[in-house]
Design an enzyme around this catalytic site. Sequence first.
Site, PDB file in Angstrom:
ATOM      1  N   CYS A   1       0.789  -1.112  -0.028  1.00 28.07           N
ATOM      2  CA  CYS A   1      -0.099  -0.091   0.023  1.00 28.07           C
ATOM      3  C   CYS A   1       0.851   1.029   0.095  1.00 28.07           C
ATOM      4  O   CYS A   1       0.376   2.499  -0.473  1.00 28.07           O
ATOM      5  CB  CYS A   1      -1.011   0.090   1.403  1.00 28.07           C
ATOM      6  SG  CYS A   1      -0.117  -0.228   2.782  1.00 28.07           S
TER       7      CYS A   1
ATOM      8  N   HIS B   1      -1.153   1.105   7.692  1.00 29.18           N
ATOM      9  CA  HIS B   1      -1.755   1.115   6.313  1.00 29.18           C
ATOM     10  C   HIS B   1      -1.791   2.530   5.529  1.00 29.18           C
ATOM     11  O   HIS B   1      -1.984   3.447   6.348  1.00 29.18           O
ATOM     12  CB  HIS B   1      -3.186   0.556   5.920  1.00 29.18           C
ATOM     13  CG  HIS B   1      -3.922   0.373   4.884  1.00 29.18           C
ATOM     14  ND1 HIS B   1      -3.234  -0.275   3.639  1.00 29.18           N
ATOM     15  CD2 HIS B   1      -5.089   1.104   4.192  1.00 29.18           C
ATOM     16  CE1 HIS B   1      -3.993  -0.126   2.638  1.00 29.18           C
ATOM     17  NE2 HIS B   1      -5.141   0.822   2.957  1.00 29.18           N
TER      18      HIS B   1
END
Length: 956
Positions: free
Chosen positions: A401, A777
């Site tokens: 990510c 994330h």
Amino acid sequence: MDKILEALVSSSHPLTVKRAIVKKVMEAAEKEVTEEQCQALYHLTTRLILQGEDAFQRQVGLQVQEAYARYHRDEFARFFSKEFVLGLLQQGYGSLDCRDPAILDFLHSSLRLLISCPAVLELAPLLQTEVLRIICERPEPATCAKLATILTDFPQCVPREKAGVLFCQQLVRTFAYFNCPATEEQELREYVTQVTRVSVLLQGIWKAEPATLLPSLQEVFAIISSTDPSFEPSIALASLVQHIPLQMITVLIKSLTTDQNVKDASMTQALCRMIDWLSWPLANHVDTWVIALLKGLAAVQKFTILIDVTLLKIEQVFNRLWYPIVRQGALVVLSHMLLSFQHSPEAFHLELPKPNEEKIKFFLNQSAWTSQSNSFASGLLKITGKSETGKTGLVNLGNTCYMNSIIQILFMATDFRRHVMSLHLNGSNTLMKKLQLLFAFLAHTQRAAYSPRSFLEGSRPPWFTAGSQQDCSEYLRFLLDRLHEEEKTLSAFQVTSPKPEPATTSAETLNNAASQPVADMPLHPEPVAAKGDGRTLVERMFGGRLSTAIRCLQCHSLSEKEEPFTDLSLAFCPSMSKCHGPNDEHKSSSSVGPCQGAVNGGSESSEGSVKEGAGTRMERPVVEPTLSVPDLVDYFLAPEILENENCYFCERCASLQRAEKVMQVVAAPEYLILTLLRFSYDATCHVRRKILDNVGIPLHMSLPLRQHGISVTSSSSDSPESGENLAKKLKPSQKEDGMTENRTNSESNDSDSEMLSVPYVLSSVVVHSGMSSESGHYYSYGRNVSNTDGYVAHPSSKSLESSSLSESSTASQEEMGCADHKSTDWFLFNDSRVTFTNSESLRNVTGRFPKDTAYVLIYRKQEVSGQPSNPGPVVNGSRLSGEPPLQKELMDAITKDNKLFLQEQELNARARALQATSASCSFRPNGSDDNEPPGSCGPSGGGGGGGFNTISRLVF
């Protein structure tokens, strides 16, 4: 020396004294030491390592042994003899059993100290015999994992020829005894890691010695086909399937199904256990082998086995659909089993489990599920394409990510994207070409999400560990630096090379470049730097310049130096970055006054200790932040007094003196990249923590720019360091006194300098969700902004005194008659998911999700009346203001992939249409996996794209 060390580690002296003396002992290793002294030290350090009373003694043993082995390697080789190693592996050491993991750790570290010595080759035959003996004793997964690490690092210790075949067979047999009684998350993670490490060892042996593969597979089948009721092989055997070449599937299945020696009961048991492997989360291709075996049995008309296995396992396969991490493989097998079971409806009349009320409420709260009706069947036939935004997501390839968020914000940098897409790079295989191809797919593919695997392999920094979370700002710096250096290499290549023939140069140059290092190879056939400019595309789009002036407060001599930058790393002032406890969780940091000091660059700030917030809720009341991005820019550009340990060496005074340092932007970039240094080192606890302060993100801001109107006498020559962030050279000052004097001197010294306020508009933001840079994330917000969006500002000259940014000026800009963007102009990029959003959602994200904080911001410079602007790309002699036409090579690649995608969708639609008849026994909540908070690492979001990152979703 050994007596001194032994007495020291067992003494009651303070730890600091002990460490100081140990350091002296280690330094003595560089001097000449007798054989007897070396051997005595090696025996002592071995005892400390293996039988040390505490961690300090074990650490001292490791450090001293490593120091002396480095300078006295021959003596260490004689100490680490065959007899000594054999005694360790067969009898242990003192009270330590030979199977103790510490023995293998010591063996591994000792071999590493002898890695370039002939002693390793002398020990290899002994270790080949011993590892085979250990494996035959069926050790625990932890022991096998340590052995696998040793054999991976020292392949010469792997058994060879017949012994190698036997070793692989016994290792497979040992796999069958890998049981996992653990229930805690950390224990499960360790178990899966150990199994993976051993399976990777087997894969390496199979590749190096192909003759070991078939006997290993025969051993696997012998294990899973066993009908002994007292033995149940471990599901960990599933981890071996992904390493079996798919090219062998036809031959192996035919051999199994036609072998008359394989009884039906054994085949049934083997097939059932292979279906059990569908529950192993990290096994690839299990469904392929199961279906191949089912088809092979049908081909030889062994219908009894198929009926028995289907009735025995169809309920278990159906239950696997509840777990997203293994759902795909289970769904393929379930479909084949149901569709092939046509002679009787018995398989469809099983009493399948129904979800309880709690699960139903859970799924309904996330997303409504489709009822069992004709509308459900028609919904299955719907082709899944792009989201309603028209934007393309990026598939998470395993904690990537960080890369996906950076690619999306670069793609949303409109003018940069247009310049990249207008480059003529036909035939090249450089990073810029990969980026161009990736941008082309993001713009024109029909897929909902594109897999950037090729770009990941080409752009991942060498020190990044595959599959691990990384710092997106570090990746962005590396990526821009690579693109910049590649283009510089091309320019240098074209200057030094004779002008080639147009028809052949590109192919020959690129073919020769394919075997060169990246730093030596040309970037692409045609230069991309602007004619007459000489700057690379990265410099023209993201490059700016900072002036650092240091004035001695004793003699008032001035030294000034300009350096390039591609991003500004903004630290939090110590008074800003105090994290909040449970009671003041919703409060922002105290109002920021004039703070002294610069920044400590990179992705980490050393502003002091930071305490984690205690809030655990996903949402909290939205509180207006008292700290904003302009405040951090003010702090970055604030004058600094260099004193005490940071004193400046004045050449005129020829001594260390108090000095004043002032930084000013002298060249504003087209795209201003700002990195908020949120990861701080806590000197008290020796850990990295995250600063969770809610920072206000203005849609418009201004950057003070010093005009080149005056000449400054410099006592040091200019030496710009290309590609290095200036922030990495600066140290923050913790002193608040002297600020008034600092500002006064600055005003008096540069009163003739005029400042220009350069307007910027927010283009994109990367948000980090989590508590550290090694976890969490990344996702991003972005919108299309060019240099003419927003407003056209008029130049405003002001003195250095009023050059700092303020929230009031920023707010007034947003209240001007700017071009208001619609709420759908903003996009939220969360790996494969792209949705509409708005600026309010972006600016309130930390207020709603405490751990979700803005990390990297990109602002686009706006046109200023009377100032030259960066023109758009030139194609076929004309300057473009919109998207450049797609080049033929890119168009062909996208067209081919889009056709393949449509074929895949058509085949999937037909398969799903056939499954519609079984909808009465299928319960599949709609969207149960895809409706998570923006900052989550869900199965289709971040954290590996459904890979092994959510331990609670493992199925055993």
